[in-house]
Design an enzyme around this catalytic site. Structure first.
Site, short mmCIF file in Angstrom:
data_model
loop_
_atom_site.label_atom_id
_atom_site.label_comp_id
_atom_site.label_asym_id
_atom_site.label_seq_id
_atom_site.Cartn_x
_atom_site.Cartn_y
_atom_site.Cartn_z
N LEU A 1 0.83 -1.21 0.00
CA LEU A 1 0.00 0.00 0.00
C LEU A 1 0.86 1.25 0.00
CD1 LEU A 1 -2.61 -0.97 2.76
CD2 LEU A 1 -3.05 -0.83 0.30
N GLY A 2 2.04 1.14 0.57
CA GLY A 2 2.89 2.32 0.65
C GLY A 2 4.23 1.95 1.24
N GLY B 1 7.54 3.87 3.30
CA GLY B 1 8.08 5.09 3.89
C GLY B 1 7.76 5.13 5.36
N GLY B 2 8.35 6.11 6.04
CA GLY B 2 8.07 6.21 7.46
C GLY B 2 8.45 4.95 8.20
N VAL C 1 4.11 -0.86 4.07
CA VAL C 1 2.77 -1.21 4.53
C VAL C 1 2.11 -2.12 3.49
CG1 VAL C 1 0.54 -0.34 5.29
CG2 VAL C 1 2.59 1.03 5.66
N LYS D 1 2.13 -3.06 8.85
CA LYS D 1 3.37 -2.29 8.65
C LYS D 1 4.56 -3.13 9.09
CE LYS D 1 5.25 2.19 8.87
NZ LYS D 1 4.77 3.52 8.60
N ASP E 1 5.27 13.29 12.11
CA ASP E 1 5.36 13.11 10.66
C ASP E 1 4.02 13.40 10.00
OD1 ASP E 1 6.57 12.63 8.26
OD2 ASP E 1 6.63 10.46 8.45
C1 NAG Z 1 5.03 11.41 4.05
O1 NAG Z 1 5.98 10.76 4.87
C2 NAG Z 1 6.43 9.50 4.42
C3 NAG Z 1 7.48 9.04 5.37
O2 NAG Z 1 7.10 9.15 6.67
C4 NAG Z 1 7.00 9.57 3.02
O3 NAG Z 1 7.30 8.29 2.56
C5 NAG Z 1 6.00 10.22 2.09
O4 NAG Z 1 6.56 10.37 0.82
C6 NAG Z 1 5.57 11.57 2.64
N1 NAG Z 1 4.56 12.15 1.78
C7 NAG Z 1 4.71 13.30 1.14
C8 NAG Z 1 3.53 13.77 0.34
O5 NAG Z 1 5.72 13.94 1.22
#
Ligand code: NAG
Ligand code: NAG
Ligand code: NAG
Length: 380
Positions: free
Chosen positions: A65-66, A68-69, A73, A87, A183
């Site tokens: 799903l994604g 980062g952070g 996920v 996650k 974040d």
């Molecule tokens: C928001 O934060 C995550 C990491 O925590 C990052 O992967 C993502 O790209 C960020 N989104 C934007 C729109 O910058």
């Protein structure tokens, strides 16, 4: 003999009920000692690693799903039918297991209609630590505004204002619970099928060791959203969340990306671009035309007020930024004003804006120029 049979039956029924829905069986304030293996520990539900492996089809990339952070996920479906987001934290990127469990326990106690529910994590016997969240179906605000399949027209101005208010409510709640999100960005604001905003990824940095968050390669906030004062103090506060929320407000108004290398040098960072335009009195250059502010004076009034609020959130000095409580109040007033007869003369909002102009404002914001965070770009 009969007694033994009855006892077995009772145990069997409890086991069945428990198996079908572990969450609802034990009351959440259960103070019983650690119920090991696939169960509940002080209200945290544990999932076995294999259960989550099955749910995510072995962490298949198609379920992603994604990313980062602190981790990737995955979409998953538990055996009881619940849809979840799992996650998977990057390896060794978390505190000692016991500490991790304690922090998860704190985070699972947070309940707010605009926060994504954290169900729990893997048990301590598992070979990896995974977090299990409620699945929110309609994607992130970033996707809708400027992602791959962006359709900014779908998010009308009333929807966007609502997203701002709901996100602010979640942040007020977190701050009242003494949790800094750390974040806030439009990828961490999810939308459900009714476009209700759900803030995700709160408190993640509580799970990460301090020495990792302080090295420059570890994510600590997202480029374009980070409190400019963080670079001096290396500490994020609730006012850092306010700053990031200011960037979110500008995105909602403009549908622009928080960082865009295609823009001119001093406008790579959306925060700087917005401060420049608002100071010049050129809010209209910020507004996404799909919002229809050109033809609707009421929308224009609201968008302008939100831009002024964002301007205050984006102040360099954190003491000059409002608290999330104030931010929420202002947003609610902006909606309420539209339902009341217009004020007779100048509104105090314009006076407020003038107070910040231009001597007290510093727009020496720093902005990372790429997503690795390796180069720092100083604007002015
Ligand atoms: C928001 O934060 C995550 C990491 O925590 C990052 O992967 C993502 O790209 C960020 N989104 C934007 C729109 O910058
Ligand atoms: C989000 O919801 C809208 C309206 O219900 C729908 O048209 C759209 O396809 C949904 N998008 C996603 C990504 O689910
Ligand atoms: C930058 O602008 C060029 C031309 O205007 C465009 O083709 C390109 O896709 C843009 N890049 C990004 C990352 O937006």
């Amino acid at each position: 003999m009969f007694m033994i049979l009855m006892l077995c039956l009772v145990i069997f029924i409890i086991w069945r009920r428990y198996k079908s829905n572990p969450l609802s069986y034990f009351p959440s304030k259960d103070k019983s000692p650690n119920v090991e293996d696939g169960s509940l520990f002080f209200g945290v539900s544990f999932f076995s690693y294999t259960e989550l492996e099955d749910a995510t089809r072995n962490f298949d990339p198609s379920q992603e799903l994604g990313n980062g952070g602190f981790g990737v996920v995955y979409f998953g479906k538990l055996q009881d039918g619940r849809e979840v987001a799992v996650k998977r934290l990057h390896e060794h990127n978390y505190k000692r297991v016991q500490h991790f469990m304690n922090e998860v326990q704190i985070l699972t106690r947070l309940h707010h209609p605009n926060l994504v529910v954290l169900y729990g994590c893997t048990s301590r016997q598992s070979n990896e630590l995974l977090l299990v969240y409620e699945y929110i179906s309609n994607g992130t605000v970033a996707d809708h505004l400027h992602g791959k399949s962006a359709n900014p027209g779908l998010l009308t101005w009333p929807l966007r204002l609502n997203i701002a208010i709901e996100t602010a409510r979640a942040l007020v709640y977190l701050h009242a619970s003494e949790i800094i999100h750390r974040d806030v960005n439009t990828s961490n604001i999810l939308l459900d099928q009714n476009f209700i905003a759900k803030v995700a990824d709160f408190g993640i940095s509580r799970l990460i060791p301090n020495d990792v968050t302080h090295v420059s390669t570890a994510p600590q906030g997202t480029p374009g959203y980070v409190d400019p004062q963080y670079h001096h103090r290396y500490q994020l506060t609730d006012k850092s969340d306010v700053y990031s929320f200011g960037v979110v407000l500008i995105e909602l108004i403009s549908s622009m990306r928080p960082v865009d290398l295609n823009r001119s040098e001093d406008e790579i960072c959306l925060a700087n671009l917005a401060l420049n335009r608002i100071q010049k009195g050129a809010v209209d250059q910020l507004i996404d035309p799909v919002l229809g502010s050109d033809s609707d004076a009421e929308i224009m009034r609201m968008v302008t007020s939100v831009a002024e609020l964002a301007f205050r959130c984006l102040q360099f000095y954190s003491e000059m930024r409002p608290t999330m409580n104030e931010v929420l109040e202002v947003l609610e007033d902006i909606v309420a004003d539209g339902r009341m007869p217009p004020p007779s003369e100048t509104s105090d909002k314009t006076i407020l804006l003038k107070e910040f102009l231009p001597s007290t404002v510093s727009i020496t914001g720093e902005c990372h120029s790429d997503s690795t965070g390796s180069t720092t770009l100083s604007v002015r």
